[in-house]
Design a protein around this motif. Structure first.
Motif, PDB file in Angstrom:
ATOM      1  N   GLU A 126      53.809  36.129  35.106  1.00 38.15           N
ATOM      2  CA  GLU A 126      52.414  35.673  34.578  1.00 38.15           C
ATOM      3  C   GLU A 126      51.466  36.117  35.531  1.00 38.15           C
ATOM      4  OE1 GLU A 126      50.457  31.185  34.224  1.00 38.15           O
ATOM      5  OE2 GLU A 126      52.509  31.241  34.760  1.00 38.15           O
ATOM      6  N   LEU A 127      51.495  36.269  36.702  1.00 38.37           N
ATOM      7  CA  LEU A 127      50.575  36.987  37.449  1.00 38.37           C
ATOM      8  C   LEU A 127      51.342  38.211  38.324  1.00 38.37           C
ATOM      9  CD1 LEU A 127      48.313  34.352  39.471  1.00 38.37           C
ATOM     10  CD2 LEU A 127      47.590  36.206  37.847  1.00 38.37           C
ATOM     11  N   ALA A 129      52.356  40.469  41.000  1.00 43.67           N
ATOM     12  CA  ALA A 129      52.525  40.410  42.289  1.00 43.67           C
ATOM     13  C   ALA A 129      52.474  41.794  43.135  1.00 43.67           C
ATOM     14  CB  ALA A 129      53.763  39.787  42.868  1.00 43.67           C
ATOM     15  N   PHE A 130      51.220  42.320  43.316  1.00 40.17           N
ATOM     16  CA  PHE A 130      51.284  43.828  43.844  1.00 40.17           C
ATOM     17  C   PHE A 130      51.683  43.576  45.343  1.00 40.17           C
ATOM     18  CE2 PHE A 130      47.815  44.156  40.569  1.00 40.17           C
ATOM     19  CZ  PHE A 130      48.227  45.566  40.036  1.00 40.17           C
ATOM     20  N   ASP A 131      52.292  44.805  45.763  1.00 43.59           N
ATOM     21  CA  ASP A 131      52.717  44.831  47.011  1.00 43.59           C
ATOM     22  C   ASP A 131      51.698  44.982  47.894  1.00 43.59           C
ATOM     23  OD1 ASP A 131      55.656  44.669  46.887  1.00 43.59           O
ATOM     24  OD2 ASP A 131      55.384  46.481  45.596  1.00 43.59           O
ATOM     25  N   LEU A 132      50.686  45.784  47.491  1.00 45.05           N
ATOM     26  CA  LEU A 132      49.420  46.012  48.251  1.00 45.05           C
ATOM     27  C   LEU A 132      48.247  46.237  47.266  1.00 45.05           C
ATOM     28  CD1 LEU A 132      48.136  46.689  50.886  1.00 45.05           C
ATOM     29  CD2 LEU A 132      48.452  49.095  50.661  1.00 45.05           C
ATOM     30  N   ILE A 133      47.021  45.674  47.634  1.00 42.99           N
ATOM     31  CA  ILE A 133      45.884  45.983  46.913  1.00 42.99           C
ATOM     32  C   ILE A 133      44.862  46.240  47.847  1.00 42.99           C
ATOM     33  CG2 ILE A 133      43.802  44.933  45.726  1.00 42.99           C
ATOM     34  CD1 ILE A 133      45.706  42.927  44.320  1.00 42.99           C
ATOM     35  N   MET A 134      44.199  47.482  47.640  1.00 43.77           N
ATOM     36  CA  MET A 134      43.184  48.092  48.761  1.00 43.77           C
ATOM     37  C   MET A 134      42.045  47.764  48.142  1.00 43.77           C
ATOM     38  SD  MET A 134      45.011  51.683  49.661  1.00 43.77           S
ATOM     39  CE  MET A 134      44.248  51.983  51.116  1.00 43.77           C
ATOM     40  N   LEU A 135      40.901  47.259  49.158  1.00 42.31           N
ATOM     41  CA  LEU A 135      39.576  46.955  48.533  1.00 42.31           C
ATOM     42  C   LEU A 135      38.900  47.457  49.762  1.00 42.31           C
ATOM     43  CD1 LEU A 135      40.322  43.109  47.564  1.00 42.31           C
ATOM     44  CD2 LEU A 135      39.798  45.216  46.019  1.00 42.31           C
ATOM     45  N   GLY A 136      37.409  47.390  49.138  1.00 41.14           N
ATOM     46  CA  GLY A 136      36.304  47.367  50.069  1.00 41.14           C
ATOM     47  C   GLY A 136      35.178  46.495  49.923  1.00 41.14           C
ATOM     48  N   ILE A 137      34.074  46.679  50.433  1.00 44.31           N
ATOM     49  CA  ILE A 137      33.114  45.831  50.157  1.00 44.31           C
ATOM     50  C   ILE A 137      31.844  46.443  49.996  1.00 44.31           C
ATOM     51  CG2 ILE A 137      34.190  43.628  51.207  1.00 44.31           C
ATOM     52  CD1 ILE A 137      31.967  44.072  53.643  1.00 44.31           C
ATOM     53  N   LEU A 180      44.031  39.321  42.619  1.00 42.62           N
ATOM     54  CA  LEU A 180      43.835  39.772  44.011  1.00 42.62           C
ATOM     55  C   LEU A 180      44.563  38.785  45.060  1.00 42.62           C
ATOM     56  CD1 LEU A 180      40.052  40.572  44.021  1.00 42.62           C
ATOM     57  CD2 LEU A 180      42.176  41.985  43.511  1.00 42.62           C
ATOM     58  N   ASN A 181      44.549  37.542  44.557  1.00 40.97           N
ATOM     59  CA  ASN A 181      45.067  36.460  45.456  1.00 40.97           C
ATOM     60  C   ASN A 181      46.506  36.202  45.166  1.00 40.97           C
ATOM     61  OD1 ASN A 181      42.782  35.895  46.841  1.00 40.97           O
ATOM     62  ND2 ASN A 181      42.064  34.287  45.336  1.00 40.97           N
ATOM     63  N   ALA A 182      47.276  37.103  44.205  1.00 44.09           N
ATOM     64  CA  ALA A 182      48.706  36.835  44.188  1.00 44.09           C
ATOM     65  C   ALA A 182      49.232  37.949  44.991  1.00 44.09           C
ATOM     66  CB  ALA A 182      48.894  36.882  42.470  1.00 44.09           C
ATOM     67  N   PRO A 220      47.947  34.430  50.205  1.00 47.53           N
ATOM     68  CA  PRO A 220      48.456  33.378  51.047  1.00 47.53           C
ATOM     69  C   PRO A 220      48.447  33.678  52.632  1.00 47.53           C
ATOM     70  CG  PRO A 220      49.917  33.647  48.818  1.00 47.53           C
ATOM     71  CD  PRO A 220      48.810  34.578  48.941  1.00 47.53           C
ATOM     72  N   GLY A 221      48.821  35.051  52.977  1.00 48.95           N
ATOM     73  CA  GLY A 221      48.715  35.344  54.290  1.00 48.95           C
ATOM     74  C   GLY A 221      47.504  35.655  54.930  1.00 48.95           C
ATOM     75  N   GLY A 222      46.425  35.450  53.865  1.00 56.44           N
ATOM     76  CA  GLY A 222      45.052  36.158  54.195  1.00 56.44           C
ATOM     77  C   GLY A 222      44.884  37.648  54.225  1.00 56.44           C
ATOM     78  N   PRO A 223      43.701  38.184  53.791  1.00 54.80           N
ATOM     79  CA  PRO A 223      43.524  39.550  53.704  1.00 54.80           C
ATOM     80  C   PRO A 223      43.647  40.054  55.077  1.00 54.80           C
ATOM     81  CG  PRO A 223      41.285  38.251  53.554  1.00 54.80           C
ATOM     82  CD  PRO A 223      42.257  37.468  53.653  1.00 54.80           C
TER      83      PRO A 223
END
Length: 238
Positions: A126-127, A129-137, A180-182, A220-223
């Motif tokens: 349903e959502l 579950a990426f092992d890793l999402i890389m982001l910037g700001i 992102l949060n999953a 869940p574990g925080g970014p």
């Protein structure tokens, strides 16, 4: 919230490449594959170049499956394309198992719908579950293409949306906050003095997440946060 601080953008990129390789090895050992969503921008590009140069033989690339956190509404060969950046820096140089670009050349709503279909086919969940999402700001606190005060910020029932960004006079395609949060892991890479005020507000301020959308990213574990010294110059951890 802790931030790993590095002296230079180059040190940051090298550490991020090491983290990517470590997360890939862990995911492949546990689940047989590594599903990662890549970010655009100069700092991730440097990370991808290091991965291609120093980790070509150290990652089980055929088990790596590459997605993207967002995309501009441009063709895949356009200089502003996040896919093109990743392809030139990394994907042309290592034999990844699959690549899933967002179709920025299509009408944005159609591109978003196609990416939802791609995610559902690959993850069968349903959502995703990426092992890793890389982001910037950005200096305005945006992440992926979740910009301040835009409609995508309130989306909870779709995985990918076309997000109009009036201040840029464009529309972007982006993963939404629920996706992102999953993720099992989210890693922010932040470089440059121009990001210092936004980073301080995101980590230590009390502004509404609609003003600083990176605050919405709370897996869940925080970014995880990695920053160079210039970007971290205004936070307590530095």
């Amino acid at each position: 919230m802790s931030v790993k601080v590095f002296d230079t953008p180059e040190d940051l990129a090298a550490a991020a490449a090491g983290a990517f390789a470590e997360k890939a090895a862990e995911a492949i050992a546990r689940r047989g594959r590594f599903a990662v969503a890549l970010a655009g921008g100069s700092t991730p590009r440097s990370t991808y170049e290091i991965l291609a140069r120093d980790y070509a033989g150290a990652v089980d690339w055929p088990r790596v499956h590459v997605f993207f956190g967002d995309e501009r509404t441009v063709p895949p060969d356009h200089e502003d394309s996040n896919y093109r950046t990743a392809r030139e820096a990394l994907l042309d140089h290592v034999p990844v198992g699959s690549v899933h670009p967002m179709r920025g050349e299509l009408p944005p709503e159609e591109a978003a719908a196609l990416y939802v279909r791609d995610l559902r086919t690959f993850f069968e969940e349903e959502l995703p579950a990426f092992d890793l999402i890389m982001l910037g700001i950005g200096g305005d606190g945006h992440t992926a293409s979740l910009f301040p005060e835009t409609s995508a910020l309130g989306v909870t029932d779709r995985m990918v949306v076309a997000n109009p960004v009036p201040k840029l006079d464009t529309t972007r395609i982006t993963l939404t906050a629920p996706v992102l949060n999953a993720a099992r892991e989210v890693l922010f890479l932040v470089a440059g003095e121009g990001k210092a005020e936004a980073l301080k507000e995101i980590l230590e301020g009390d502004a509404d997440p609609r003003e600083y959308p990176a605050k919405l990213v709370q897996p869940p574990g925080g970014p995880g946060w990695m920053a160079d010294r210039a970007a971290a110059s205004r936070i307590k951890e530095s």
